[in-house]
Design a protein around this motif. Structure first.
Motif, PDB file in Angstrom:
ATOM      1  N   UNK A 103     -29.992  28.293   0.382  1.00 34.20           N
ATOM      2  CA  UNK A 103     -30.563  28.689  -1.447  1.00 34.20           C
ATOM      3  C   UNK A 103     -30.284  28.940  -2.577  1.00 34.20           C
ATOM      4  N   UNK A 104     -30.636  29.875  -3.693  1.00 33.15           N
ATOM      5  CA  UNK A 104     -30.133  30.366  -4.129  1.00 33.15           C
ATOM      6  C   UNK A 104     -30.455  32.040  -5.159  1.00 33.15           C
ATOM      7  N   UNK A 105     -30.370  32.852  -3.964  1.00 31.59           N
ATOM      8  CA  UNK A 105     -30.962  34.328  -4.105  1.00 31.59           C
ATOM      9  C   UNK A 105     -29.406  35.164  -4.283  1.00 31.59           C
ATOM     10  N   UNK A 249     -19.004  35.398  -5.917  1.00 32.71           N
ATOM     11  CA  UNK A 249     -20.451  34.968  -5.551  1.00 32.71           C
ATOM     12  C   UNK A 249     -20.951  34.186  -5.354  1.00 32.71           C
ATOM     13  N   UNK A 250     -21.683  34.066  -4.127  1.00 31.06           N
ATOM     14  CA  UNK A 250     -22.118  33.173  -4.568  1.00 31.06           C
ATOM     15  C   UNK A 250     -23.793  33.163  -3.532  1.00 31.06           C
ATOM     16  N   UNK A 277     -26.272  30.392 -14.636  1.00 28.70           N
ATOM     17  CA  UNK A 277     -26.123  29.249 -15.137  1.00 28.70           C
ATOM     18  C   UNK A 277     -25.113  28.324 -13.579  1.00 28.70           C
ATOM     19  N   UNK A 278     -24.909  29.174 -12.625  1.00 29.56           N
ATOM     20  CA  UNK A 278     -24.844  28.465 -11.952  1.00 29.56           C
ATOM     21  C   UNK A 278     -26.580  28.228 -11.041  1.00 29.56           C
ATOM     22  N   UNK A 279     -27.058  28.132 -11.592  1.00 30.31           N
ATOM     23  CA  UNK A 279     -28.351  28.481 -10.554  1.00 30.31           C
ATOM     24  C   UNK A 279     -28.654  29.131  -9.516  1.00 30.31           C
ATOM     25  N   UNK A 280     -27.983  30.598  -9.913  1.00 32.57           N
ATOM     26  CA  UNK A 280     -28.955  31.321  -8.745  1.00 32.57           C
ATOM     27  C   UNK A 280     -29.579  33.052  -9.756  1.00 32.57           C
ATOM     28  N   UNK A 281     -30.012  33.086  -8.605  1.00 38.37           N
ATOM     29  CA  UNK A 281     -30.858  34.161  -8.985  1.00 38.37           C
ATOM     30  C   UNK A 281     -31.357  35.408  -8.406  1.00 38.37           C
TER      31      UNK A 281
END
Length: 291
Positions: A103-105, A249-250, A277-281
């Motif tokens: 996911x992206x969270x 972070x990942x 920019x990395x598509x993380x929220x």
């Protein structure tokens, strides 16, 4: 708003945070009882019968109302039906260091005490970017700045317990450690109607077995740790904080940050830009674990 513009807007607040910095960093505790979280372990159920049912199956986070400064024995398990928080997954470990890696969270978590102007600026910046954070508040800070509890929640953020006085809880005896957890829970309940879902030990990344048990008895079935330490409490400067966070972070990360430090206030716009920019929220810890 560009990063440079946001950094200018936050500069005055960062100066205020530096002048009023009250947060002391939570260093790693390497006592013999510390146990790393096992993502496959099942969280132990609270002791007792139905009155102590596991909050995994109940979204509630508040306790029965008692006096403002109760004896620790008066604080019981989480009362059912008092909150709209979604239930947590059933196999979470007693100590949570990170969430799902798919996911992206990510969760930005803040050890909560510091100058209100800097805190307000930091929360406003997160909100402008559509981010939500988790604040683990120190009880003595809530006594000094009671309005900040509602400010955190009104911004859509999450509020939890970071002990009453921010002492080295893992080195305390049982009675003193219990009081640190319970007294902060009482401050939270008095100000917001609930104790919050999360407890984080003070001056330690991981809690001892004793502190895990005492937190569970006070209504916190999970201790919230982290897998990314920004080291912002050492005041290395905004660029170093940004580089440390974005370098580690990942997806699924729980990031440790602090109120009350100018470098954190100044670094937040760049951290949020880097995540985007990395598509993380950035989401609350509850959302990270229940998405």
């Amino acid at each position: 708003m560009t990063f440079l513009h946001r950094r200018t807007v936050l500069r005055a607040a960062a100066a205020g945070a530096l002048a009023g910095a009250g947060a002391v960093g939570c260093g790693r505790s390497d006592g013999g009882e510390v146990r790393a979280a096992d993502p496959s372990a099942r969280a132990p159920a609270p002791p007792g019968g139905a009155a102590a049912s596991s909050p995994v199956s109940s979204p509630s986070t508040s306790l029965p109302r008692v006096s403002r400064a109760p004896a620790p024995s008066l604080v019981g398990p989480v009362a059912p039906g008092a909150s709209a928080l979604p239930p947590l997954p059933p196999l979470l470990p007693p100590q949570i260091e990170y969430g799902p890696r798919k996911g992206s969270a990510v969760a930005l978590t803040f050890h909560g005490q510091g100058d209100p102007k800097g805190v307000t600026a930091l929360l406003a910046e997160a909100e402008r970017a559509g981010a939500r954070v988790t604040v683990l508040a120190v009880g003595s800070w809530l006594d000094a700045e009671p309005r900040m509890a509602r400010r955190v929640l009104d911004g859509g953020h999450e509020l939890g317990n970071h002990t009453m006085r921010h002492l080295d809880i893992c080195k305390m005896g049982e009675r003193a450690a219990r009081a640190e957890i319970v007294q902060c829970a009482e401050r939270l309940r008095g100000l917001t109607g609930g104790i919050g879902r999360w407890f984080r030990p003070s001056r330690a990344r991981l809690a001892t077995e004793r502190v895990v048990r005492l937190a569970r008895q006070a209504g916190y079935p999970h201790v919230l740790s982290y897998d990314v330490d920004s080291l912002d409490h050492t005041d290395p400067g905004a660029e170093a904080v940004r580089r440390t966070v974005l370098g580690a972070v990942r997806p699924g990360s729980v990031v440790s940050l602090h109120f009350g430090h100018a470098g954190t206030v100044a670094a937040l716009p760049a951290i949020l830009d880097g995540l985007h920019r990395r598509g993380l929220r950035a989401v609350t810890t509850t959302e990270l674990l229940t998405r």
